[in-house]
Design a protein around this motif. Sequence first.
Motif, PDB file in Angstrom:
ATOM      1  N   GLU A   1     -19.433 -60.318  58.735  1.00 51.20           N
ATOM      2  CA  GLU A   1     -20.699 -59.591  58.680  1.00 51.20           C
ATOM      3  C   GLU A   1     -21.838 -60.601  58.660  1.00 51.20           C
ATOM      4  N   TRP A   2     -22.932 -60.271  59.328  1.00 49.93           N
ATOM      5  CA  TRP A   2     -24.097 -61.153  59.470  1.00 49.93           C
ATOM      6  C   TRP A   2     -23.728 -62.426  60.232  1.00 49.93           C
ATOM      7  N   ALA A   3     -22.884 -62.298  61.218  1.00 52.31           N
ATOM      8  CA  ALA A   3     -22.420 -63.449  61.997  1.00 52.31           C
ATOM      9  C   ALA A   3     -23.552 -64.154  62.734  1.00 52.31           C
ATOM     10  N   ASP A   4     -24.649 -63.449  62.960  1.00 53.71           N
ATOM     11  CA  ASP A   4     -25.777 -64.045  63.677  1.00 53.71           C
ATOM     12  C   ASP A   4     -26.547 -65.056  62.828  1.00 53.71           C
ATOM     13  N   ARG A   5     -26.216 -65.177  61.552  1.00 57.20           N
ATOM     14  CA  ARG A   5     -26.891 -66.155  60.688  1.00 57.20           C
ATOM     15  C   ARG A   5     -26.580 -67.592  61.122  1.00 57.20           C
TER      16      ARG A   5
ATOM     17  N   CYS B   1     -18.027 -59.567  69.523  1.00 54.74           N
ATOM     18  CA  CYS B   1     -19.319 -59.329  68.858  1.00 54.74           C
ATOM     19  C   CYS B   1     -19.718 -57.870  68.993  1.00 54.74           C
ATOM     20  N   ILE B   2     -19.987 -57.253  67.870  1.00 50.89           N
ATOM     21  CA  ILE B   2     -20.443 -55.864  67.846  1.00 50.89           C
ATOM     22  C   ILE B   2     -21.839 -55.851  67.250  1.00 50.89           C
ATOM     23  N   HIS B   3     -22.776 -55.357  68.025  1.00 45.29           N
ATOM     24  CA  HIS B   3     -24.174 -55.254  67.601  1.00 45.29           C
ATOM     25  C   HIS B   3     -24.455 -53.798  67.262  1.00 45.29           C
ATOM     26  N   ILE B   4     -25.062 -53.578  66.110  1.00 50.22           N
ATOM     27  CA  ILE B   4     -25.376 -52.229  65.653  1.00 50.22           C
ATOM     28  C   ILE B   4     -26.897 -52.119  65.542  1.00 50.22           C
ATOM     29  N   GLU B   5     -27.441 -51.133  66.215  1.00 48.11           N
ATOM     30  CA  GLU B   5     -28.885 -50.937  66.217  1.00 48.11           C
ATOM     31  C   GLU B   5     -29.207 -49.538  65.702  1.00 48.11           C
ATOM     32  N   HIS B   6     -30.136 -49.466  64.739  1.00 49.35           N
ATOM     33  CA  HIS B   6     -30.609 -48.159  64.243  1.00 49.35           C
ATOM     34  C   HIS B   6     -31.531 -47.527  65.274  1.00 49.35           C
ATOM     35  N   LEU B   7     -31.323 -46.260  65.534  1.00 46.70           N
ATOM     36  CA  LEU B   7     -32.191 -45.475  66.410  1.00 46.70           C
ATOM     37  C   LEU B   7     -32.630 -44.234  65.643  1.00 46.70           C
ATOM     38  N   PRO B   8     -33.720 -43.594  66.052  1.00 50.29           N
ATOM     39  CA  PRO B   8     -34.156 -42.378  65.349  1.00 50.29           C
ATOM     40  C   PRO B   8     -33.064 -41.301  65.294  1.00 50.29           C
ATOM     41  N   GLN B   9     -32.233 -41.218  66.317  1.00 53.33           N
ATOM     42  CA  GLN B   9     -31.197 -40.186  66.367  1.00 53.33           C
ATOM     43  C   GLN B   9     -29.808 -40.717  65.999  1.00 53.33           C
ATOM     44  N   GLY B  10     -29.705 -41.904  65.446  1.00 52.30           N
ATOM     45  CA  GLY B  10     -28.397 -42.432  65.055  1.00 52.30           C
ATOM     46  C   GLY B  10     -28.326 -43.937  65.226  1.00 52.30           C
TER      47      GLY B  10
ATOM     48  N   VAL C   1     -23.035 -57.607  63.732  1.00 53.56           N
ATOM     49  CA  VAL C   1     -24.459 -57.946  63.672  1.00 53.56           C
ATOM     50  C   VAL C   1     -25.259 -56.646  63.581  1.00 53.56           C
ATOM     51  N   GLY C   2     -26.124 -56.572  62.582  1.00 56.54           N
ATOM     52  CA  GLY C   2     -26.980 -55.404  62.415  1.00 56.54           C
ATOM     53  C   GLY C   2     -27.767 -55.509  61.127  1.00 56.54           C
ATOM     54  N   ASP C   3     -28.800 -54.698  61.010  1.00 53.27           N
ATOM     55  CA  ASP C   3     -29.643 -54.705  59.820  1.00 53.27           C
ATOM     56  C   ASP C   3     -28.883 -54.202  58.596  1.00 53.27           C
ATOM     57  N   LEU C   4     -29.522 -54.340  57.428  1.00 53.45           N
ATOM     58  CA  LEU C   4     -28.976 -53.769  56.202  1.00 53.45           C
ATOM     59  C   LEU C   4     -28.739 -52.281  56.402  1.00 53.45           C
ATOM     60  N   GLY C   5     -27.576 -51.815  55.996  1.00 49.84           N
ATOM     61  CA  GLY C   5     -27.264 -50.398  56.105  1.00 49.84           C
ATOM     62  C   GLY C   5     -26.878 -49.929  57.487  1.00 49.84           C
ATOM     63  N   ALA C   6     -26.679 -50.847  58.409  1.00 51.22           N
ATOM     64  CA  ALA C   6     -26.364 -50.464  59.789  1.00 51.22           C
ATOM     65  C   ALA C   6     -24.958 -49.902  59.948  1.00 51.22           C
ATOM     66  N   GLY C   7     -24.041 -50.301  59.080  1.00 51.78           N
ATOM     67  CA  GLY C   7     -22.663 -49.815  59.180  1.00 51.78           C
ATOM     68  C   GLY C   7     -21.631 -50.902  59.337  1.00 51.78           C
ATOM     69  N   LYS C   8     -22.011 -52.139  59.113  1.00 54.36           N
ATOM     70  CA  LYS C   8     -21.072 -53.255  59.271  1.00 54.36           C
ATOM     71  C   LYS C   8     -19.850 -53.101  58.361  1.00 54.36           C
ATOM     72  N   THR C   9     -20.113 -52.762  57.108  1.00 55.73           N
ATOM     73  CA  THR C   9     -18.996 -52.627  56.162  1.00 55.73           C
ATOM     74  C   THR C   9     -18.142 -51.411  56.501  1.00 55.73           C
ATOM     75  N   HIS C  10     -18.739 -50.332  56.985  1.00 60.16           N
ATOM     76  CA  HIS C  10     -17.940 -49.172  57.381  1.00 60.16           C
ATOM     77  C   HIS C  10     -17.012 -49.510  58.551  1.00 60.16           C
ATOM     78  N   ILE C  11     -17.501 -50.280  59.492  1.00 60.26           N
ATOM     79  CA  ILE C  11     -16.629 -50.729  60.589  1.00 60.26           C
ATOM     80  C   ILE C  11     -15.498 -51.579  60.024  1.00 60.26           C
ATOM     81  N   SER C  12     -15.826 -52.473  59.096  1.00 63.81           N
ATOM     82  CA  SER C  12     -14.808 -53.314  58.455  1.00 63.81           C
ATOM     83  C   SER C  12     -13.767 -52.447  57.755  1.00 63.81           C
ATOM     84  N   GLN C  13     -14.201 -51.411  57.065  1.00 62.79           N
ATOM     85  CA  GLN C  13     -13.277 -50.513  56.375  1.00 62.79           C
ATOM     86  C   GLN C  13     -12.331 -49.839  57.358  1.00 62.79           C
ATOM     87  N   GLY C  14     -12.860 -49.418  58.499  1.00 63.43           N
ATOM     88  CA  GLY C  14     -12.018 -48.789  59.512  1.00 63.43           C
ATOM     89  C   GLY C  14     -10.981 -49.735  60.078  1.00 63.43           C
TER      90      GLY C  14
END
Length: 127
Positions: free
Chosen positions: A95-99, A110-119, A21-34
């Motif tokens: 991805e986008w499981a919160d839909r 459940c992994i929640h990804i939140e954008h912050l100013p520093q990461g 769960v996270g906004d566009l560009g949050a890193g969901k696909t990168h986590i999936s790749q890992g």
Amino acid sequence: MKRFGAQIANHLCPGDIVALVGDLGAGKTHISQGICAALGHQGEVTSPTFALVNEYTDSTPPIMHFDLYRMENAQELLDIGWEDYLERDAILIVEWADRFPELIPEGTHCIHIEHLPQGRRLSYDKV
């Protein structure tokens, strides 16, 4: 994010579901790749935004990678065989499981990804 996904993979078993769960560009696909790489998938891992689900059967266990972003309603997920996928001896990454939280079963990671100013901030819970 890929490294984090690889660490998660070490704790997954067949039948597990990982909800991202996270906004566009949050890193969901990168986590999936890992996750996929750590479980032995050799090919490319892309978000199945238009395909809705990508199956990686060369990994151990197999991985079913979903993207719910473009789905309008829960019935669309059911129509592509969601309930059948839940019965498979595979790991499901969503991805986008919160839909459609009503279709995410109990015990899901459940992994929640939140954008912050520093990461980014990652948080984990189990539904």
